[in-house]
Design a protein around this motif. Structure first.
Motif, PDB file in Angstrom:
ATOM      1  N   LYS A   1       0.852  -1.184   0.000  1.00 29.87           N
ATOM      2  CA  LYS A   1       0.000   0.000   0.000  1.00 29.87           C
ATOM      3  C   LYS A   1       0.890   1.236   0.000  1.00 29.87           C
ATOM      4  O   LYS A   1       1.969   1.241   0.603  1.00 29.87           O
TER       5      LYS A   1
ATOM      6  N   LYS B   1       1.232   0.609  -4.400  1.00 28.35           N
ATOM      7  CA  LYS B   1       0.094   0.889  -5.286  1.00 28.35           C
ATOM      8  C   LYS B   1      -0.977   1.621  -4.497  1.00 28.35           C
ATOM      9  O   LYS B   1      -1.255   1.295  -3.346  1.00 28.35           O
ATOM     10  N   ARG B   2      -1.584   2.605  -5.133  1.00 30.17           N
ATOM     11  CA  ARG B   2      -2.661   3.368  -4.509  1.00 30.17           C
ATOM     12  C   ARG B   2      -3.891   2.473  -4.322  1.00 30.17           C
ATOM     13  O   ARG B   2      -4.110   1.544  -5.091  1.00 30.17           O
ATOM     14  N   SER B   3      -4.720   2.793  -3.332  1.00 36.12           N
ATOM     15  CA  SER B   3      -5.941   2.021  -3.083  1.00 36.12           C
ATOM     16  C   SER B   3      -6.983   2.361  -4.138  1.00 36.12           C
ATOM     17  O   SER B   3      -6.914   3.405  -4.797  1.00 36.12           O
ATOM     18  N   ILE B   4      -7.954   1.497  -4.284  1.00 37.60           N
ATOM     19  CA  ILE B   4      -9.037   1.744  -5.248  1.00 37.60           C
ATOM     20  C   ILE B   4      -9.794   3.024  -4.906  1.00 37.60           C
ATOM     21  O   ILE B   4     -10.194   3.777  -5.785  1.00 37.60           O
ATOM     22  N   ASP B   5      -9.954   3.307  -3.603  1.00 39.40           N
ATOM     23  CA  ASP B   5     -10.661   4.526  -3.204  1.00 39.40           C
ATOM     24  C   ASP B   5      -9.900   5.790  -3.606  1.00 39.40           C
ATOM     25  O   ASP B   5     -10.516   6.818  -3.865  1.00 39.40           O
ATOM     26  N   GLU B   6      -8.574   5.712  -3.679  1.00 39.03           N
ATOM     27  CA  GLU B   6      -7.788   6.863  -4.130  1.00 39.03           C
ATOM     28  C   GLU B   6      -7.946   7.080  -5.637  1.00 39.03           C
ATOM     29  O   GLU B   6      -7.770   8.193  -6.123  1.00 39.03           O
TER      30      GLU B   6
END
Length: 192
Positions: free
Chosen positions: A160, A180-185
């Motif tokens: 993350k 890796k960026r989160s899906i919410d980002e």
């Protein structure tokens, strides 16, 4: 493997088992997958050079830049270098949207390569002029990128993003970490 597993396995590998040969038949099969891709206006402006001859691989290697975030690392050592390369070429006279073709082709190439159990690394930071000389590339074609291929000799894991830092790094056990960026980002807005 399902698609998400394939995507998780499809990482940028920079160290390989140099002695594990990738055949021309395997390289051709990868390009056979790429040729089926969508292309803006179906112009299909890309060409590929398939390289698995050791001497040519050695000639290209010094003209590649390997990992900007890994300070003081000049790239893989002898024995860990790629067993093959695919050089992606484009003809800008054929298409004004060639960057779309490069992106689509590269992702299909990497996924096909991963499905075969290999790893790869797309390298755009290279001495394109020198590589074009070595490979005697016609003037109508530009090098989009050089894709290094081989049997992976390193572990790459996804982490993350912490504190906004997206730089990849290696730990004390030489494991390569890729934040890796989160899906919410990534999702700017949801409209229902």
């Amino acid at each position: 493997m399902n698609f998400k597993e394939l995507m998780l396995a499809c990482r940028s590998y920079r160290r390989f088992n140099q002695n594990h040969m990738i055949t021309q038949a395997e390289l051709r099969d990868i390009i056979d997958h790429v040729r089926l891709m969508p292309s803006p206006a179906n112009l299909q402006p890309l060409k590929f050079i398939l390289i698995n001859r050791r001497e040519t691989c050695q000639a290209i290697f010094p003209h590649l830049k390997w990992a900007a975030y890994l300070e003081n690392w000049e790239g893989p050592e002898e024995g860990e270098r790629p067993a093959a390369y695919i050089v992606m070429l484009g003809n800008r006279k054929m298409s004004l949207h060639i960057n779309w073709d490069y992106g689509i082709a590269l992702q299909i190439l990497m996924l096909s390569n991963t499905e075969k159990g290999y790893g790869g690394c797309a390298i755009a930071a290279c001495n394109k002029k020198k590589i074009a000389e070595i490979l005697e590339i016609p003037a109508d074609y530009e090098i989009g990128c050089v894709v290094a291929l081989g049997q992976p000799r390193e572990t790459v894991v996804i982490d993350k993003v912490k504190h906004g830092n997206i730089k990849y790094w290696r730990d004390g056990q030489d494991i390569h970490h890729v934040p890796k960026r989160s899906i919410d980002e990534l999702i700017l807005k949801v409209i229902e």
